[in-house]
Design an enzyme around this catalytic site. Sequence first.
Site, PDB file in Angstrom:
ATOM      1  N   CYS A  79       0.939  -1.260  -0.037  1.00 32.43           N
ATOM      2  CA  CYS A  79       0.197   0.090  -0.128  1.00 32.43           C
ATOM      3  C   CYS A  79       0.776   1.259  -0.058  1.00 32.43           C
ATOM      4  O   CYS A  79       1.575   1.652  -0.754  1.00 32.43           O
ATOM      5  CB  CYS A  79      -0.829   0.012   0.840  1.00 32.43           C
ATOM      6  SG  CYS A  79      -2.329   1.020   1.059  1.00 32.43           S
ATOM      7  N   HIS A 185      -3.819  -4.866  -0.199  1.00 27.82           N
ATOM      8  CA  HIS A 185      -3.295  -5.335   1.181  1.00 27.82           C
ATOM      9  C   HIS A 185      -3.536  -6.922   1.094  1.00 27.82           C
ATOM     10  O   HIS A 185      -4.654  -7.499   1.634  1.00 27.82           O
ATOM     11  CB  HIS A 185      -4.261  -4.741   2.073  1.00 27.82           C
ATOM     12  CG  HIS A 185      -4.279  -3.480   2.450  1.00 27.82           C
ATOM     13  ND1 HIS A 185      -3.311  -3.007   3.274  1.00 27.82           N
ATOM     14  CD2 HIS A 185      -4.653  -2.316   2.000  1.00 27.82           C
ATOM     15  CE1 HIS A 185      -3.322  -1.517   3.455  1.00 27.82           C
ATOM     16  NE2 HIS A 185      -4.016  -1.279   2.663  1.00 27.82           N
ATOM     17  N   GLU A 187      -2.535  -8.800   3.326  1.00 26.35           N
ATOM     18  CA  GLU A 187      -2.856  -9.272   4.825  1.00 26.35           C
ATOM     19  C   GLU A 187      -4.327  -9.060   5.289  1.00 26.35           C
ATOM     20  O   GLU A 187      -4.654  -9.673   6.267  1.00 26.35           O
ATOM     21  CB  GLU A 187      -2.159  -8.393   5.713  1.00 26.35           C
ATOM     22  CG  GLU A 187      -2.476  -6.952   6.025  1.00 26.35           C
ATOM     23  CD  GLU A 187      -2.099  -6.096   4.914  1.00 26.35           C
ATOM     24  OE1 GLU A 187      -1.832  -6.323   3.982  1.00 26.35           O
ATOM     25  OE2 GLU A 187      -2.162  -4.931   5.353  1.00 26.35           O
TER      26      GLU A 187
END
Lengths: 207, 259
Positions: A79, A185, A187
Site C-alpha cells: 500500500c 493489502h 494481509e
Amino acid sequence: MLAIVDYKAGNLTSVQLAFGALGCDTTVTSDPAEIRAAERVVFPGVGAAGSAMSHLDALGLAPALRDVTARGTPFLGICLGTQILFDASEEDGGTVTLGLLPGRAVRFRPSDRRDKVPQIGWNQVKASRPHPLLAGIADESEFYFVHSYYPAPADPCLTLGTTCYAGVTFSSMVVRGNVAATQFHPEKSGRIGLRLLDNFLRWTPDT
Amino acid sequence: MLTKRIIPCLDIINRRVTKGVRFTNNIDLGDPVEMAVRYSDEGCDELVVYDITASAEQRPIDIGMVREVARAIRIPFAVGGGIATLDDMSRVLLAGAEKISVNSLAVRTPSIIADGARAFGNQCMVLGMDPVATADRTRCPSGYEVTTRGFRERTGMDAVAWARRAEALGAGEIVVNSVDADGTRAGFELTITRLIAEAVNVPVVASGGAGCAAHLRDAFTVAGADAVIVAGILHTGHTTLGQLKHALHADGVPVRMHW
C-alpha cells in the site's frame, strides 16, 4: 527473522496477525540494525506520503531500506509502503520519496462521479506474467484495496499485475529482483492474500 | 472491476450477537467470533461489529472481543459503539480493526472526525448516520433529518448537508442507516441513499431494510451504493451470503465470487 518496518505509518496489527497465521515469527521494528539483519523485510503503511517520509527521515530508516533492497533481501512493500518506494508521489503537493524503484504515485482522477476516491474494496489483479509470488493463485483473483493514489512505474517491465479502476489500468503489483510490492493489502485479502504472503516467505529471488 | 461489498453487521451485547431490535426484545444469536469466521468463510467482503450498549452504559468498547475477532479473520472489519476519544480509536485499531465507525459522537463533536482522520487516515474513519424522513424542508431541504442515540433524538440537521460536512472533515466512508427502513425487510431507503451517494465523493454504504437479493441490487444499481450492510436476514438463516451473491451475479452486479 522477518522484520516488519514500523515508521508510524498506520496500524501493523493486521500484517503481524497474517504472518502469525502462517506460523511465521515477526519482529515489528524501527531499528535500522534489526532491519539490516532480517532475512526478509515487509514495508507496509497507510496514511499520507508526506508524513510517512518525515517519519522515515526522523527515524533514519532510508539508508537501511536502501541497503536491504540493494543486497538482495526478499522485500515486500504494501500500500503506502509500495507508493513511497518510487521516486515521487503527487500526494501532499508533491513529495520526493525513496527512489528505490523508477516511477511515481499518481492520484485517481475519475471522469465518472460514481468512481469514488479512495477506491475501497475488492478488485481483480490480472497477472502480467507468471511469478513465484503468484503461485497457486487463480488469475484475476480479487484482493482488498484502500487507496487514492496508485503506482505508475517508469519501466513497464516492473509490472507483475494490473487492476482497472476509475478509467485507468494501473500496476497493482510490481517486482524488480528481490523487491516486490503490492498496492492492495494481502494481509486483509482472506485466504488468497495469505497464499501470496506464504509465497513471499518461500520466495528465493533470482539475483 | 471493483466489486460491490456485502457487509454483515454484528450487534453485540455482553459479547453475544443480538438481534438488532435496539435495546428491547433482544434475542441471542451466537458468539461474535464464531459468526465472524462463518461469514468470512461464506465470502462476506467486510464485517462491522457494533458494541450497541457500550455508549448507553458509558463504558469503553470491549477490546478483548475486538482482538479475538481480529485473530480469527483475515478480512477488514469496522468497529463502532462506545468510542469517545482518540485513545479509544487507537486501542481499537491496534487490536486489529481496520475502521472506526462514529455516529452520535460525531454529531455532538464533529471535530472527532477530523482528529481521527489526521491521526489514523481518512480510510479509518467511517461516519454512520441514522436519517429519518421529515416534512420540515426549511431545516432539512433534502427531506431527511439526522437522528442520534438509536433513533431517539432528532437533531434538526439535514442528512445530505451532514454527509457533505463529514466528508470535508475527513470521513472516508459514509453508512446511511435509514430509520424508516430499519428492521422492515422491505428494502433499503433508496431515495436518501441516492441523494447522499450523489452528494459525496467517498464510498456510501446502504443500511437498514435488506430483505432479499433484489433489495441489494436496487441499492447498488438504483441508489448508487458502493456497499450494503445486512444483518437480520443472514442471522436468522432467512438467506445466505452465497444465495445473495449468486443472485446479484446473475443480475450483472459485480460481486466477489471466489475467495
